[in-house]
Design a protein around this motif. Structure first.
Motif, PDB file in Angstrom:
ATOM      1  N   ALA A 162       0.847  -1.197   0.000  1.00  0.00           N
ATOM      2  CA  ALA A 162       0.000   0.000   0.000  1.00  0.00           C
ATOM      3  C   ALA A 162       0.876   1.237   0.000  1.00  0.00           C
ATOM      4  O   ALA A 162       2.017   1.210   0.466  1.00  0.00           O
ATOM      5  N   VAL A 163       0.329   2.318  -0.560  1.00  0.00           N
ATOM      6  CA  VAL A 163       0.922   3.652  -0.403  1.00  0.00           C
ATOM      7  C   VAL A 163      -0.120   4.486   0.317  1.00  0.00           C
ATOM      8  O   VAL A 163      -1.244   4.647  -0.174  1.00  0.00           O
ATOM      9  N   ASN A 164       0.225   4.966   1.503  1.00  0.00           N
ATOM     10  CA  ASN A 164      -0.705   5.777   2.288  1.00  0.00           C
ATOM     11  C   ASN A 164      -0.168   7.203   2.413  1.00  0.00           C
ATOM     12  O   ASN A 164       0.911   7.423   2.955  1.00  0.00           O
ATOM     13  N   ILE A 165      -0.930   8.141   1.885  1.00  0.00           N
ATOM     14  CA  ILE A 165      -0.495   9.544   1.866  1.00  0.00           C
ATOM     15  C   ILE A 165      -1.299  10.341   2.884  1.00  0.00           C
ATOM     16  O   ILE A 165      -2.531  10.275   2.905  1.00  0.00           O
ATOM     17  N   GLU A 166      -0.596  11.080   3.711  1.00  0.00           N
ATOM     18  CA  GLU A 166      -1.240  11.988   4.670  1.00  0.00           C
ATOM     19  C   GLU A 166      -0.837  13.411   4.306  1.00  0.00           C
ATOM     20  O   GLU A 166       0.339  13.673   4.012  1.00  0.00           O
ATOM     21  N   THR A 167      -1.799  14.312   4.319  1.00  0.00           N
ATOM     22  CA  THR A 167      -1.483  15.699   3.945  1.00  0.00           C
ATOM     23  C   THR A 167      -1.859  16.660   5.072  1.00  0.00           C
ATOM     24  O   THR A 167      -2.641  16.322   5.963  1.00  0.00           O
ATOM     25  N   TYR A 168      -1.307  17.857   4.989  1.00  0.00           N
ATOM     26  CA  TYR A 168      -1.613  18.922   5.940  1.00  0.00           C
ATOM     27  C   TYR A 168      -1.365  20.232   5.208  1.00  0.00           C
ATOM     28  O   TYR A 168      -0.488  20.306   4.332  1.00  0.00           O
ATOM     29  N   PRO A 169      -2.117  21.274   5.531  1.00  0.00           N
ATOM     30  CA  PRO A 169      -1.835  22.583   4.917  1.00  0.00           C
ATOM     31  C   PRO A 169      -0.382  22.974   5.141  1.00  0.00           C
ATOM     32  O   PRO A 169       0.239  22.550   6.124  1.00  0.00           O
ATOM     33  N   THR A 170       0.137  23.782   4.221  1.00  0.00           N
ATOM     34  CA  THR A 170       1.552  24.145   4.347  1.00  0.00           C
ATOM     35  C   THR A 170       1.780  25.595   3.972  1.00  0.00           C
ATOM     36  O   THR A 170       0.855  26.300   3.568  1.00  0.00           O
ATOM     37  N   HIS A 171       3.013  26.029   4.093  1.00  0.00           N
ATOM     38  CA  HIS A 171       3.400  27.428   3.888  1.00  0.00           C
ATOM     39  C   HIS A 171       3.395  27.794   2.394  1.00  0.00           C
ATOM     40  O   HIS A 171       3.656  26.917   1.564  1.00  0.00           O
ATOM     41  N   ILE A 172       3.141  29.044   2.078  1.00  0.00           N
ATOM     42  CA  ILE A 172       3.074  29.489   0.680  1.00  0.00           C
ATOM     43  C   ILE A 172       4.371  29.245  -0.089  1.00  0.00           C
ATOM     44  O   ILE A 172       4.380  29.157  -1.300  1.00  0.00           O
ATOM     45  N   THR A 173       5.495  29.124   0.627  1.00  0.00           N
ATOM     46  CA  THR A 173       6.788  28.988  -0.064  1.00  0.00           C
ATOM     47  C   THR A 173       7.179  27.543  -0.332  1.00  0.00           C
ATOM     48  O   THR A 173       8.215  27.290  -0.942  1.00  0.00           O
ATOM     49  N   ALA A 174       6.405  26.562   0.155  1.00  0.00           N
ATOM     50  CA  ALA A 174       6.998  25.225   0.225  1.00  0.00           C
ATOM     51  C   ALA A 174       6.029  24.080  -0.034  1.00  0.00           C
ATOM     52  O   ALA A 174       4.803  24.235   0.112  1.00  0.00           O
ATOM     53  N   MET A 175       6.594  22.936  -0.430  1.00  0.00           N
ATOM     54  CA  MET A 175       5.860  21.667  -0.417  1.00  0.00           C
ATOM     55  C   MET A 175       6.786  20.588   0.193  1.00  0.00           C
ATOM     56  O   MET A 175       7.501  19.901  -0.522  1.00  0.00           O
ATOM     57  N   PRO A 176       6.745  20.460   1.525  1.00  0.00           N
ATOM     58  CA  PRO A 176       7.585  19.443   2.166  1.00  0.00           C
ATOM     59  C   PRO A 176       7.030  18.044   1.870  1.00  0.00           C
ATOM     60  O   PRO A 176       5.821  17.832   1.924  1.00  0.00           O
ATOM     61  N   VAL A 177       7.941  17.113   1.554  1.00  0.00           N
ATOM     62  CA  VAL A 177       7.535  15.729   1.286  1.00  0.00           C
ATOM     63  C   VAL A 177       8.444  14.787   2.090  1.00  0.00           C
ATOM     64  O   VAL A 177       9.674  14.852   1.971  1.00  0.00           O
ATOM     65  N   ALA A 178       7.817  13.932   2.880  1.00  0.00           N
ATOM     66  CA  ALA A 178       8.572  12.948   3.669  1.00  0.00           C
ATOM     67  C   ALA A 178       8.124  11.550   3.286  1.00  0.00           C
ATOM     68  O   ALA A 178       6.943  11.310   3.018  1.00  0.00           O
ATOM     69  N   VAL A 179       9.086  10.631   3.212  1.00  0.00           N
ATOM     70  CA  VAL A 179       8.782   9.229   2.915  1.00  0.00           C
ATOM     71  C   VAL A 179       9.277   8.378   4.075  1.00  0.00           C
ATOM     72  O   VAL A 179      10.431   8.488   4.486  1.00  0.00           O
TER      73      VAL A 179
END
Lengths: 289, 212
Positions: free
Chosen positions: A258-275
């Motif tokens: 499975a691939v399970n993605i969790e998201t949260y609002p973020t800052h206008i300057t960024a898209m942080p991605v963690a694996v």
């Protein structure tokens, strides 16, 4: 012992937390969650690579032996990650929450013949603490007067393949796909595929990785409630499995369960991605007090 | 015979020499019988540091088999606890020296870096995968355990195991064959990967981290 006070605050004794954590440590390391077992069985039935299928057969035999003979599923009984959902109407008495959890880990690992894998200082002495303490504890405050404890013994093989990157805000989904595929392909057999892939997108740096961990502990049968995210999970899973890495990286069509993605609002300057990767021995046990 | 091919299996036992290793190919199902030695990160570090200071290794490693494992403690009445392989890549920096000391066979999980793959060819040695995360199953074929060195390291001490049919898959043979690269080449579905470019030497894995 639990007491309801006249003010509506529920008291929970630290000793009860210790006893529960000790049990959860032992149960988590011996019994694989049913959704994970069913998912590995489906992988075994669909795997086209003969070697890959053989690996999955052995993994399922291992699940039975561990259960029937009280042996840990894996010799790496992990860093003990404990996620606490603490109702805000709960008052813990008789000791500190973290102390109670660590006492439970020490008891569970010692009495359960589990491997102590924690060392005291990461870049200096590295002396084994001998009872797997300290645990890594996260506390989420939730409504109500309940207390939920989730114990996740997280093995080094998969945890050490974690990755984090901040992408440009307008980058969209494509760099996330590449980043996840690169992380999994470079990790090869180290994280013990077939994997559960947790992906955290948004928030801040440390929160993105926590989101990825939350992805890892979400059931393999439970897509994101957000339709667009659920569609992205399906798409990513198909592409991960197209890598050909396969069970234990011997080659095959089942690299991830499975691939399970969790998201949260973020800052206008960024898209942080963690694996955060989870091996097939996806041990997790929870209890509610 | 250290390597014996029967109808149902390839049996391997020490002491192994170049001719034995030459019979093994990436992808072979094998089973180990007899003596194997365990060593992982801390034991490798201590053994190699000792050799560099002029000390002898704790045992003669000529023709021997090394298994990368740190088992759980044995319950009373048992030989060993759960005993599956750890990530081999972490032993890569020590492996050429281990091969110089005469080790002929390594057992672990995950791929090996280019330096180790070359060293296996140079020293006519091989590397096997045991199934990672199958520590309960693998413990069933371990019949005895004796700590022979570095007892203070606990789970990381060097141990002598007697095994009876310990199952593994030949991953890197002495001819440069690498099962993980072969497997990926065979099973990759490039049409579904879009713009993603697979890595050329994927089985080398990352150069940092690794666990179990």
């Amino acid at each position: 012992m639990t007491t309801d006070t006249p003010t509506g605050v529920r008291e929970i004794n630290a000793d009860e937390i210790t006893a529960t954590i000790a049990e959860l440590c032992q149960e988590a390391t011996h019994f694989l969650p049913e959704d994970v077992v069913a998912s590995i069985e489906r992988a075994r039935d669909t795997e086209q690579s003969e070697l890959g299928k053989q690996v999955l057969v052995e993994i399922l035999q291992n699940v039975d032996i561990a259960k029937n003979e009280q042996l840990p599923l894996c010799q790496d009984t992990g860093t003990t990650v404990v996620i606490v959902e603490l109702g805000q109407d709960v008052h813990i008495v008789g000791g500190l929450l973290t102390d109670a959890i660590n006492a439970g880990v020490a008891k569970g690992y010692t009495e359960g013949y589990l491997r102590a894998s924690m060392v005291d200082h990461p870049f200096s002495s590295r002396v084994n603490t001998k009872d797997n303490t300290p645990a890594v504890v996260h506390v989420d405050i939730v409504p109500g007067d309940g207390l939920k404890l989730k114990v996740l013994p997280k093995g080094g093989g998969c945890e050490n393949m974690s990755a984090f990157k901040v992408f440009l805000p307008s980058a969209g989904k494509e760099p996330i796909v590449d980043f996840v595929l690169r992380t999994i392909e470079e990790s090869g057999g180290n994280p013990c595929p077939p994997l559960i892939v947790g992906v955290g997108v948004g928030g801040s740096s440390e929160y993105a990785m926590y989101l990825a961990k939350k992805g890892v502990i979400r059931s393999v049968d439970n897509p994101s409630p957000d339709a667009e995210t659920a569609e992205f999970e399906r798409e990513l899973l198909e592409r991960v499995n197209a890598l050909g890495v396969g069970p234990q990286a011997v080659g095959g069509i089942n690299t991830a369960l499975a691939v399970n993605i969790e998201t949260y609002p973020t800052h206008i300057t960024a898209m942080p991605v963690a694996v955060n990767l989870q091996c097939h021995s996806a041990r997790l046990k929870e209890a509610e007090l | 015979m250290p390597v014996e091919k029967t109808d149902s299996e390839i049996r391997i036992s020490e002491p192994l020499n170049e001719d034995d290793i030459a019979q093994l190919k990436a992808g072979d199902h094998v089973r180990f019988y007899g003596t194997i030695y365990t060593a992982r990160d801390a034991a490798h570090k201590r053994l190699i540091s000792g050799v560099e200071e002029g000390k002898e290794p704790p045992v003669d490693l000529t023709g021997q088999i090394i298994y990368y494992v740190g088992p759980t403690p044995a319950r009373p009445g048992r030989v060993i606890g759960s005993a599956g392989p750890t990530t081999s890549m972490r032993m890569d920096p020590f492996t050429p020296q281990m091969l110089e000391l005469g080790v002929k066979m390594l057992i672990g999980k995950g791929g090996r870096g280019p330096m180790v793959q070359q060293a296996l060819q140079d020293h006519k040695a091989a590397y096997c995968l045991a199934v990672g995360g199958a520590g309960a199953l693998l413990s069933k074929s371990i019949k005895s355990l004796e700590v022979i060195a570095y007892e203070d390291l606990g789970t990381e001490s060097m141990k002598k195991l007697e095994v009876d049919g310990f199952p593994a898959i030949l991953c890197c043979d002495m001819f440069g064959g690498d099962l993980l690269q072969q497997g990926r080449n065979q099973w990759r579905q490039q049409d579904k990967l879009g713009s993603y470019e697979p890595i050329g030497t994927a089985s080398a894995g990352k150069t940092d981290g690794g666990g179990k």
